[in-house]
Design a protein around this motif. Structure first.
Motif, PDB file in Angstrom:
ATOM      1  N   GLU A   1       0.838  -1.199   0.000  1.00 40.93           N
ATOM      2  CA  GLU A   1       0.000   0.000   0.000  1.00 40.93           C
ATOM      3  C   GLU A   1       0.879   1.257   0.000  1.00 40.93           C
ATOM      4  OE1 GLU A   1      -0.399  -2.615   2.194  1.00 40.93           O
ATOM      5  OE2 GLU A   1      -1.882  -3.405   0.778  1.00 40.93           O
ATOM      6  N   GLU A   2       1.916   1.217   0.815  1.00 41.01           N
ATOM      7  CA  GLU A   2       2.805   2.381   0.876  1.00 41.01           C
ATOM      8  C   GLU A   2       3.455   2.628  -0.485  1.00 41.01           C
ATOM      9  OE1 GLU A   2       5.406   2.829   4.468  1.00 41.01           O
ATOM     10  OE2 GLU A   2       6.949   3.302   2.974  1.00 41.01           O
ATOM     11  N   ALA A   3       3.840   1.562  -1.153  1.00 44.92           N
ATOM     12  CA  ALA A   3       4.441   1.715  -2.488  1.00 44.92           C
ATOM     13  C   ALA A   3       3.427   2.324  -3.463  1.00 44.92           C
ATOM     14  CB  ALA A   3       4.949   0.367  -2.991  1.00 44.92           C
ATOM     15  N   ASP A   4       2.183   1.832  -3.406  1.00 42.45           N
ATOM     16  CA  ASP A   4       1.146   2.389  -4.280  1.00 42.45           C
ATOM     17  C   ASP A   4       0.928   3.873  -3.996  1.00 42.45           C
ATOM     18  OD1 ASP A   4       0.713   0.010  -5.567  1.00 42.45           O
ATOM     19  OD2 ASP A   4      -0.954  -0.604  -4.261  1.00 42.45           O
ATOM     20  N   GLU A   5       0.904   4.210  -2.728  1.00 44.94           N
ATOM     21  CA  GLU A   5       0.699   5.616  -2.364  1.00 44.94           C
ATOM     22  C   GLU A   5       1.846   6.494  -2.881  1.00 44.94           C
ATOM     23  OE1 GLU A   5       0.267   5.630   1.890  1.00 44.94           O
ATOM     24  OE2 GLU A   5      -1.581   4.433   1.738  1.00 44.94           O
ATOM     25  N   LYS A   6       3.043   5.983  -2.739  1.00 49.18           N
ATOM     26  CA  LYS A   6       4.191   6.755  -3.227  1.00 49.18           C
ATOM     27  C   LYS A   6       4.075   7.007  -4.727  1.00 49.18           C
ATOM     28  CE  LYS A   6       7.889   5.740   0.037  1.00 49.18           C
ATOM     29  NZ  LYS A   6       9.200   5.119   0.255  1.00 49.18           N
ATOM     30  N   GLU A   7       3.673   5.969  -5.434  1.00 50.58           N
ATOM     31  CA  GLU A   7       3.531   6.121  -6.885  1.00 50.58           C
ATOM     32  C   GLU A   7       2.428   7.129  -7.216  1.00 50.58           C
ATOM     33  OE1 GLU A   7       2.059   2.714  -9.168  1.00 50.58           O
ATOM     34  OE2 GLU A   7       3.695   3.164 -10.577  1.00 50.58           O
ATOM     35  N   GLN A   8       1.329   7.014  -6.504  1.00 47.70           N
ATOM     36  CA  GLN A   8       0.200   7.886  -6.781  1.00 47.70           C
ATOM     37  C   GLN A   8       0.562   9.354  -6.524  1.00 47.70           C
ATOM     38  OE1 GLN A   8      -2.276   6.901  -8.477  1.00 47.70           O
ATOM     39  NE2 GLN A   8      -3.170   8.959  -8.482  1.00 47.70           N
ATOM     40  N   LEU A   9       1.288   9.605  -5.442  1.00 49.93           N
ATOM     41  CA  LEU A   9       1.696  10.979  -5.137  1.00 49.93           C
ATOM     42  C   LEU A   9       2.533  11.555  -6.287  1.00 49.93           C
ATOM     43  CD1 LEU A   9       2.098  13.469  -3.379  1.00 49.93           C
ATOM     44  CD2 LEU A   9       3.950  12.286  -2.183  1.00 49.93           C
ATOM     45  N   LEU A  10       3.503  10.794  -6.747  1.00 49.32           N
ATOM     46  CA  LEU A  10       4.348  11.280  -7.845  1.00 49.32           C
ATOM     47  C   LEU A  10       3.509  11.556  -9.088  1.00 49.32           C
ATOM     48  CD1 LEU A  10       7.453   9.008  -7.263  1.00 49.32           C
ATOM     49  CD2 LEU A  10       7.517  11.507  -7.431  1.00 49.32           C
ATOM     50  N   ARG A  11       2.568  10.662  -9.379  1.00 48.42           N
ATOM     51  CA  ARG A  11       1.724  10.850 -10.570  1.00 48.42           C
ATOM     52  C   ARG A  11       0.930  12.152 -10.493  1.00 48.42           C
ATOM     53  NH1 ARG A  11      -0.547   4.742 -12.007  1.00 48.42           N
ATOM     54  NH2 ARG A  11       1.456   4.041 -12.873  1.00 48.42           N
ATOM     55  N   GLU A  12       0.427  12.432  -9.298  1.00 48.54           N
ATOM     56  CA  GLU A  12      -0.396  13.631  -9.153  1.00 48.54           C
ATOM     57  C   GLU A  12       0.417  14.915  -9.243  1.00 48.54           C
ATOM     58  OE1 GLU A  12      -2.484  12.872  -5.544  1.00 48.54           O
ATOM     59  OE2 GLU A  12      -3.678  11.263  -6.471  1.00 48.54           O
ATOM     60  N   LEU A  13       1.691  14.784  -9.018  1.00 47.85           N
ATOM     61  CA  LEU A  13       2.546  15.982  -9.039  1.00 47.85           C
ATOM     62  C   LEU A  13       2.981  16.391 -10.449  1.00 47.85           C
ATOM     63  CD1 LEU A  13       4.865  15.295  -5.945  1.00 47.85           C
ATOM     64  CD2 LEU A  13       3.030  16.989  -6.116  1.00 47.85           C
ATOM     65  N   ILE A  14       2.684  15.563 -11.439  1.00 48.42           N
ATOM     66  CA  ILE A  14       3.119  15.895 -12.802  1.00 48.42           C
ATOM     67  C   ILE A  14       2.341  17.106 -13.310  1.00 48.42           C
ATOM     68  CG2 ILE A  14       3.358  15.088 -15.180  1.00 48.42           C
ATOM     69  CD1 ILE A  14       3.208  12.188 -14.020  1.00 48.42           C
ATOM     70  N   PRO A  15       2.997  18.214 -13.610  1.00 47.97           N
ATOM     71  CA  PRO A  15       2.266  19.347 -14.195  1.00 47.97           C
ATOM     72  C   PRO A  15       1.628  18.891 -15.508  1.00 47.97           C
ATOM     73  CG  PRO A  15       4.473  20.018 -13.495  1.00 47.97           C
ATOM     74  CD  PRO A  15       4.422  18.523 -13.418  1.00 47.97           C
ATOM     75  N   GLU A  16       0.366  19.222 -15.660  1.00 46.53           N
ATOM     76  CA  GLU A  16      -0.397  18.684 -16.788  1.00 46.53           C
ATOM     77  C   GLU A  16       0.268  18.958 -18.133  1.00 46.53           C
ATOM     78  OE1 GLU A  16      -4.733  19.171 -16.377  1.00 46.53           O
ATOM     79  OE2 GLU A  16      -4.675  19.919 -18.438  1.00 46.53           O
ATOM     80  N   LYS A  17       0.708  20.220 -18.315  1.00 39.44           N
ATOM     81  CA  LYS A  17       1.318  20.561 -19.610  1.00 39.44           C
ATOM     82  C   LYS A  17       2.583  19.738 -19.860  1.00 39.44           C
ATOM     83  CE  LYS A  17       1.185  25.320 -19.702  1.00 39.44           C
ATOM     84  NZ  LYS A  17       1.597  26.614 -20.265  1.00 39.44           N
ATOM     85  N   ALA A  18       3.356  19.513 -18.792  1.00 44.58           N
ATOM     86  CA  ALA A  18       4.579  18.735 -18.944  1.00 44.58           C
ATOM     87  C   ALA A  18       4.265  17.282 -19.277  1.00 44.58           C
ATOM     88  CB  ALA A  18       5.430  18.810 -17.674  1.00 44.58           C
ATOM     89  N   GLY A  19       3.207  16.756 -18.637  1.00 40.73           N
ATOM     90  CA  GLY A  19       2.821  15.373 -18.894  1.00 40.73           C
ATOM     91  C   GLY A  19       2.355  15.180 -20.333  1.00 40.73           C
TER      92      GLY A  19
END
Lengths: 452, 452
Positions: B285-303
């Motif tokens: 679960e902690e690994a999933d959360e870490k991944e999810q946090l990074l994903r949400e931090l991607i600036p939309e235009k950059a993604g």
């Protein structure tokens, strides 16, 4: 001029293991450690302990082939100065870090980035000694048969330095935001392409390192030719020169400082630092003995070779304890005419043998030799400093680390006692030490206007 | 294969402040220190404490202009790796130091000398990651409009590496004498010109640094093209690759190792180290959360920009929470066709939106993502290591220093427990760590025979 007493600037100039051609044979020189970091760390710490403004590495891109026996009798290995200075930056905190890099065999993007990187990781202590190289042996390591002509080298150098400065300015001081919350790493309106297209280089930019801590790392130049003086007046912040007498040093000082106004610069914006080769004894006798020991250590073939190069005339066939042969007229010499005349005059005046002659010139190599007790050394530096011949000096210890230790332990306290040198660092960057202004962060367009 | 159990090699691959495109926004990433030496010192010490074989810096010579908003939303500053590694060498004692340097925008004499210098001052820990560069933005910082074609780049690279190796051999191991008494610094019979004249370079030599401690600094390559594989089989000692599945990694491993014999090399002479992007949690679960946090931090235009670059198709006009638009046929794409197909298949198979898609690819950037608990991470590494897919791995922490600390504190002990990784360094040089032989000191003529 500030209200405080003007103090001299001092650089520790590192030929390793010493400036004297026979330094490597000196019993106290660290020749065995010439490729080991511990030596460089020790030297840097001695210089920082002495409150030097900077340490300074010369450089070249070839094994010297001027002298037949160079590989056997002289030091021809030399680690890359930027590699050394980066490592030194990690074990020092205040001292300036000067690397020699040639504009003839490099690219401005790399040079701008390397010095910007060093400036960041050292906390604002980087300086670039700009040289143009002059040896065919170097050209032959870079796809050419002969080195560029003097005029072309200087044209290239000027464009090179301008491009490097524009790249340093390609990120304005305020460009980096690092706003994690808003997701803004940098402000694109403050990062600029330079779009340079010149005779020698096309460079689009921006640099991929943000603006250096010092704005620009300090730019240093040598060279006393007409082209060299003009380039220095236009772009240099420190000049490293070689003069033998007070009068010629004064003439140069006045002339170069006089050229600054036309480029909108003041006398304070350019520090003139001649090289000096000090032989220090606790007594005059000890200084004489030190000099004599070094002279006796010069391998005969290397000494004759060095002298032959200096006068552009092969002396290898002549008895080394006899006089100079009849030399051609100075006009027939295809080489440095002033050095030829200097050596010839010296030999005539003092009736020296070939051996005595090479012993005279193998130490300072054209720089000013000063010898004596700490008080006498300080006197000689003070005389030039107070008589408009120098803003400071590049100290060239005859052998290392001993020659540097002598200067720090014996001469620096004497200079400090006279109020001529700092007792503590008062700033953190090399610009702070040298009293040089930090260049404004300006729109790159302004910088580019200067490219012409 | 030695009698002792074979152990994996590990490199710590440093994109700063992390491999994930949004790493710089991570609350625990050291983005503010990206240009400060203290960060690099800390990272190197963490890696050395973990007994990594080496740390590894990627590089490039331009601000990325693939993505419109790159300057605003991604990390585009990057100190010069050799500058960083020299400084790091002064504060570490064992760990290998790998810098990426391109053969397309450099000169072999400088590169040979810089790595030889680093190898000496680090006590034999230098490695060169040879790349050929591929971005037009880089070409435009070096007097060109477009980057060299693939084939020319590889021809140049091969000649470049051969010249560098010849320069490293230009001083035999026994050439330096430093005999102060006899006045012999070096043995001229053991110092050789290389007199190279090729299609790309003319270099006379010798180098002005004596033979490196490792003989040659370790030579590393990436590149999985036909030309890349052949060049690696001929000249590389480590290959850095990117594979998603065990099967394709095994195929590559077998094929490249199979090419070694024709160059007189054995399987042990070349280590294959794919990149892996680990997301480590104490629980799944902690690994999933870490991944999810990074994903949400991607600036939309950059993604969206990153995804557009990857498929060579501009997605900026489409709703980011909608599906991919109808894309052209793969044959009409002027770019990486396999990446295009990979992304399209993924989108079709899992019915992903544009946002979900860029979140998937913004972390590992083509490398293998492994996620889970320390035991699960170790399992995934072990599987490849024991099934002829890898000799070790380049670990690409998502954010720094946290991602590296997690690996050292949680995964390395698990690997050590299984006997898969060292618990202490047993040698001093990078060659010692990697189990690579030191090249013989040979007459440069022999080396030159290989230049063809």
């Amino acid at each position: 001029m500030s209200i405080e007493k003007r103090q001299m600037k001092l650089g520790a100039f590192f030929m390793i293991p010493g400036h004297h051609v026979a330094s490597w044979r000196h019993p106290e020189s660290a020749t065995e450690e010439i490729l080991q970091f511990d030596l460089y760390k020790r030297l840097a710490k001695i210089a920082e302990n002495g409150k030097f403004d900077m340490i300074f590495f010369a450089d070249g891109y070839a094994v010297n082939d001027d002298i037949d026996s160079a590989i056997e009798h002289t030091v021809t290995v030399r680690p890359d100065p930027l590699t050394l200075l980066s490592a030194i930056s990690a074990v020092t905190t205040k001292i300036g870090l000067t690397a020699t890099v040639s504009t003839t065999y490099n690219e401005p993007y790399h040079v701008a980035r390397k010095f910007a990187s060093l400036d960041h990781i050292s906390g604002g202590r980087a300086a670039w000694n700009v040289v143009t190289s002059s040896k065919n042996a170097e050209a032959r390591n870079f796809n050419q048969d002969e080195h560029l002509q003097h005029e072309s080298r200087y044209e290239r150098a000027e464009e090179f330095v301008n491009v490097v400065r524009a790249l340093w300015d390609s990120w304005e001081d305020e460009a980096l935001l690092i706003d994690k919350k808003a997701g803004r790493f940098a402000d694109p309106d403050k990062v600029h392409e330079i779009n340079h297209k010149g005779n020698w280089f096309s460079v689009k930019g921006p640099l991929n390192v943000s603006r250096p801590i010092q704005g620009h790392p300090v730019v240093i130049q040598a060279g006393s030719s007409e082209a060299g003086k003009e380039l220095a007046a236009k772009t240099a912040e420190v000049i490293f020169t070689a003069w033998q007498t007070l009068e010629e040093a004064q003439r140069f000082y006045k002339e170069v400082k006089g050229r600054l106004a036309k480029y909108g610069r003041s006398s304070e914006d350019l520090k003139i630092m001649p090289g000096v080769f000090p032989i220090i004894g606790r007594t005059e006798e000890e200084a004489d003995e030190k000099e004599q020991l070094l002279r006796e250590l010069i391998p005969e073939k290397a000494g004759v070779g060095l002298l032959s190069v200096l006068i552009s005339y092969d002396l290898s066939g002549y008895p080394v304890d006899g006089p100079l042969p009849n030399l051609p007229n100075v006009n027939e010499i295809n080489g440095g005419k002033s050095r030829f005349q200097l050596v010839k005059d010296l030999a005539d005046r003092e009736q020296l043998t070939i051996r005595e002659l090479y012993q005279r010139i193998a130490g300072a190599r054209g720089h000013r030799e000063i010898k004596g007790t700490p008080v006498q050394i300080a006197d000689q530096l003070q005389e030039w400093f107070e008589n408009h011949a120098a803003d400071g000096f590049n100290i060239m210890p005859p052998y290392l680390p001993g020659g540097l230790e002598d200067f720090v332990e014996l001469v620096i306290p004497e200079l400090q006692k006279r109020g001529l040198f700092r007792t503590e660092y008062t700033g953190n960057t090399l610009r702070d030490h040298l009293g040089l202004r930090r260049p404004h962060s300006k729109q790159v367009e302004q910088t580019l206007k200067k490219l012409s």
